[in-house]
Write a protein that holds these residues in place. Structure first.
Motif, short mmCIF file in Angstrom:
data_model
loop_
_atom_site.label_atom_id
_atom_site.label_comp_id
_atom_site.label_asym_id
_atom_site.label_seq_id
_atom_site.Cartn_x
_atom_site.Cartn_y
_atom_site.Cartn_z
N SER A 197 0.82 -1.24 0.09
CA SER A 197 0.06 -0.03 0.08
C SER A 197 0.63 1.14 0.15
O SER A 197 1.82 1.44 0.94
CB SER A 197 -0.77 0.01 1.21
N LYS A 198 0.73 1.98 -1.10
CA LYS A 198 1.57 3.29 -1.07
C LYS A 198 0.92 4.18 -0.16
O LYS A 198 1.71 4.97 0.35
CB LYS A 198 1.67 3.98 -2.55
N ALA A 199 -0.12 4.24 0.15
CA ALA A 199 -0.63 5.05 1.05
C ALA A 199 0.16 4.75 2.79
O ALA A 199 0.28 5.64 3.29
CB ALA A 199 -2.25 5.01 1.39
N GLY A 208 1.93 0.22 -12.38
CA GLY A 208 0.74 1.08 -11.98
C GLY A 208 1.11 2.55 -11.83
O GLY A 208 0.23 3.12 -11.47
N VAL A 209 2.17 2.85 -12.19
CA VAL A 209 2.45 4.13 -12.14
C VAL A 209 2.49 4.84 -13.57
O VAL A 209 3.37 4.47 -14.68
CB VAL A 209 3.94 4.44 -11.55
N VAL A 210 1.76 6.09 -13.76
CA VAL A 210 2.30 6.85 -15.04
C VAL A 210 2.73 8.15 -14.60
O VAL A 210 2.14 8.96 -13.87
CB VAL A 210 0.72 7.05 -15.66
N PRO A 223 6.38 2.95 -22.00
CA PRO A 223 5.72 2.94 -20.74
C PRO A 223 6.81 2.24 -19.60
O PRO A 223 7.61 1.83 -20.01
CB PRO A 223 4.75 1.90 -21.17
N ASN A 224 6.45 2.43 -18.46
CA ASN A 224 7.27 1.89 -17.19
C ASN A 224 6.99 0.42 -17.40
O ASN A 224 5.95 -0.31 -17.60
CB ASN A 224 6.74 2.50 -16.01
N THR A 225 7.84 -0.48 -16.96
CA THR A 225 8.08 -1.96 -17.13
C THR A 225 8.44 -2.37 -15.55
O THR A 225 8.71 -1.35 -14.69
CB THR A 225 8.94 -2.27 -18.01
N VAL A 285 12.85 9.47 -1.32
CA VAL A 285 12.29 8.27 -1.42
C VAL A 285 11.21 8.06 -2.49
O VAL A 285 10.22 9.02 -2.41
CB VAL A 285 11.73 7.52 -0.50
N ILE A 286 11.41 7.38 -3.62
CA ILE A 286 10.19 7.56 -4.59
C ILE A 286 9.24 6.31 -4.29
O ILE A 286 8.05 6.35 -4.24
CB ILE A 286 10.78 6.94 -5.95
N GLU A 287 9.73 4.96 -3.65
CA GLU A 287 8.95 4.20 -3.19
C GLU A 287 9.84 3.19 -2.16
O GLU A 287 10.73 2.86 -2.43
CB GLU A 287 8.56 3.11 -4.46
N THR A 294 18.29 10.52 -15.32
CA THR A 294 17.55 11.55 -14.65
C THR A 294 15.86 11.16 -15.06
O THR A 294 15.79 10.73 -16.21
CB THR A 294 17.83 12.75 -15.40
N LEU A 295 15.17 11.42 -14.16
CA LEU A 295 13.86 11.03 -14.39
C LEU A 295 13.23 11.89 -15.44
O LEU A 295 13.51 13.11 -15.54
CB LEU A 295 13.08 11.13 -13.21
N ARG A 296 12.37 11.27 -16.14
CA ARG A 296 11.54 12.15 -17.18
C ARG A 296 10.08 11.71 -17.24
O ARG A 296 9.58 10.59 -16.48
CB ARG A 296 12.12 12.11 -18.42
P1 AMP Z 1 6.98 3.13 -8.63
O1 AMP Z 1 6.19 1.93 -8.58
O2 AMP Z 1 6.39 4.05 -7.27
O3 AMP Z 1 8.51 2.65 -8.26
O4 AMP Z 1 7.20 4.16 -9.65
C1 AMP Z 1 7.67 3.44 -10.94
C2 AMP Z 1 8.56 4.65 -11.69
O5 AMP Z 1 7.84 5.80 -11.93
C3 AMP Z 1 9.92 5.12 -10.78
O6 AMP Z 1 10.84 3.92 -10.83
C4 AMP Z 1 10.31 6.33 -11.45
O7 AMP Z 1 10.69 6.06 -12.48
C5 AMP Z 1 8.77 6.87 -11.80
N1 AMP Z 1 8.17 7.78 -10.60
C6 AMP Z 1 7.44 7.23 -9.63
N2 AMP Z 1 7.36 8.40 -8.80
C7 AMP Z 1 7.88 9.40 -9.12
C8 AMP Z 1 7.99 10.85 -9.08
N3 AMP Z 1 7.36 11.15 -7.75
N4 AMP Z 1 8.59 11.73 -9.78
C9 AMP Z 1 8.91 11.27 -11.10
N5 AMP Z 1 9.13 9.97 -11.24
C10 AMP Z 1 8.42 9.01 -10.57
#
Ligand code: AMP
Ligand code: GLY
Length: 434
Positions: A105-107, A155-157, A225-227, A283-285, A432-434
């Motif tokens: 749960s991300k929340a 699940g992330v866009v 897309p994310n994988t 932290v992203i996750e 670098t994130l995009r």
């Molecule tokens: P997650 O499932 O939360 O790891 O997200 C998958 C991918 O989405 C991450 O590895 C990042 O590349 C991108 N991402 C997630 N959250 C963010 C954020 N807050 N800002 C920028 N990119 C993000």
């Protein structure tokens, strides 16, 4: 030692590959996997047991006399498989279902981070599309829209297209797997390179592994897309010195302490996904298990026997463990993905060239989505099919070797990224994130 590894991906193959290579340092192990895959079957006895079935996994562990059970993927952890094994008195590496909510749960993860004062992206948890619209407009583009539940990295866009952001939120709310209370997390966008740091914990002590970088997008130059992850490398020559110590002090240890204080100690690997942003480390996750494909590179450089580390975590004795030892080498892995991945995946394509790839110096091939068909041929059976791993003196050599390995693999319609570790091997800051 008798060890049972639960799972069937390249991460579990990497774990078993490391365990199988420990001899004679620790004495030969008897390795088992449930359910495993054809690559794992070359190193361990595989058992056709459902990884999600805690009672069945426990019964197997008891029948085998397993001294350690290692649960690889998140789904069995969230389903309580580690709880079931532990209740039978068997040492288990992997958190309880309650503790695995840090990933499930991300929340919940955001709540723990707030309590532990862990630096992370600002976020809003939304239950309606109207709330989502308000939150994304408050943050502005690029928009980060996350399904609250488990989604295998998909699940992330992240998009600057407002319509796409809202459509993803709508799809998450409509997902029948989410039951009566679907939630969507909207986050502030984090700029800066991404780092994955695995922190092993016994509930008290934290032992960090070497940092790695994953490539989440499907295509070169971070397009598509994310994988679940298309490749990885370690170490990170561009990372600031002191990064690991900083992350342990500001993120991992406070999180482990907070979990303990809540009465839900976290035993296993806390996967800290970070962005090194212009405003500091965030932290992203969190994940509650080893990352795939980062594990493939991190474990290939670990010289301390993996079984010693995992058993110490499972038995609460990490504080007594000597410092980890690492090879002074670099490792790169490239994922060979099936036609269509990460959308509609085509299965049943023949795979050849694995043996040829493994004949190359420094190269080994780990199985993920493979199976042996009725005629005894190896065929594709999933999105990420193989992880080709190579070690070398430096990233440039490891990279050359990994791609030489990939060149040997023949899988009709497959695709892979050609730029894994390219920037880092060329001496640049990467990812670098995009
Ligand atoms: P997650 O499932 O939360 O790891 O997200 C998958 C991918 O989405 C991450 O590895 C990042 O590349 C991108 N991402 C997630 N959250 C963010 C954020 N807050 N800002 C920028 N990119 C993000
Ligand atoms: N490589 C990303 C993950 O394991 O979640």
């Amino acid at each position: 030692m008798k060890i049972l590894v639960v799972g069937s991906g390249a991460r579990e193959h990497a774990i078993i590959h490391s365990l199988a290579q420990e001899t004679p340092a620790v004495g030969a192990h008897e390795l088992h996997a449930a359910p495993g895959n054809p690559g794992i079957a070359e190193l361990a006895t595989v058992h056709a047991v459902d990884a999600l079935d805690g009672a069945a996994v426990t019964a197997l562990a008891q029948q085998l006399g397993a001294e350690l059970v290692v649960v690889g993927p998140e789904a069995p952890l969230v389903a309580g498989v580690a709880d079931a094994v532990k209740a039978a008195g068997i040492a288990v590496f992997g958190p309880s279902a309650d503790a695995a909510r840090l990933e499930g749960s991300k929340a919940f993860a955001k709540d723990v981070m707030a309590a532990a004062e862990v630096p992370t992206a600002m976020a809003h948890v939304c239950s309606t599309v109207d709330q989502v619209a308000e939150a994304i407009d408050a943050f502005g583009p690029p928009y980060v829209v996350k399904d609250d539940g488990l989604a295998a990295g998909k699940g992330v866009v992240v998009t600057s297209d407002r319509v796409e952001a809202l459509e993803h939120a709508q799809a998450c709310f409509a997902n029948p797997d989410r039951g009566g209370d679907p939630r969507v997390v909207i986050e502030e966008f984090l700029d800066g390179p991404e780092v994955s740091l695995f922190c092993i914990s016994d509930g008290d002590t934290v032992v960090p592994l070497a940092p790695a970088q994953d490539f989440k997008r499907a295509f070169d130059a971070d397009a598509g897309p994310n994988t679940g992850g298309m490749g990885a490398y370690s170490p990170l020559p561009w990372a600031p010195p002191g990064l690991v110590d900083e992350v342990v002090a500001r993120v991992a240890q406070p999180t482990i302490d907070e979990m303990k204080a809540r009465g839900i100690p976290f035993v296993g690997v806390l996967y800290v996904g970070l962005a090194l942003t212009s405003r500091g480390t965030r932290v992203i996750e969190f994940n509650a298990r080893f990352g795939d494909p980062e594990t493939q590179v991190v474990l290939s450089r670990l010289q301390t026997p993996l079984s010693v580390l995992l058993l110490a975590a499972a038995t609460g004795t990490l504080a007594e463990l000597p410092r980890l030892r690492w090879a002074d080498s670099a490792a790169v892995t490239v994922v060979v993905a099936a036609n269509g991945y990460p959308s509609a995946v085509r299965s049943g394509d023949p795979i050849t060239g694995v043996t040829e790839a493994e004949r190359l110096e420094g190269v080994h091939v780990l199985h993920a989505g493979t199976k042996v068909d009725d005629d005894g041929h190896l065929v594709s059976a999933g999105g990420r099919v193989l992880s080709v791993v190579a070690v070398g003196e430096d990233l440039a050599e490891a990279r050359r070797r990994a791609y030489a390995g990939v060149d040997q693999i023949v899988l009709p319609g497959s695709h892979h990224r050609t730029d894994i570790a390219a920037a880092a091997a060329a001496g640049q800051t990467a990812g670098t994130l995009r």
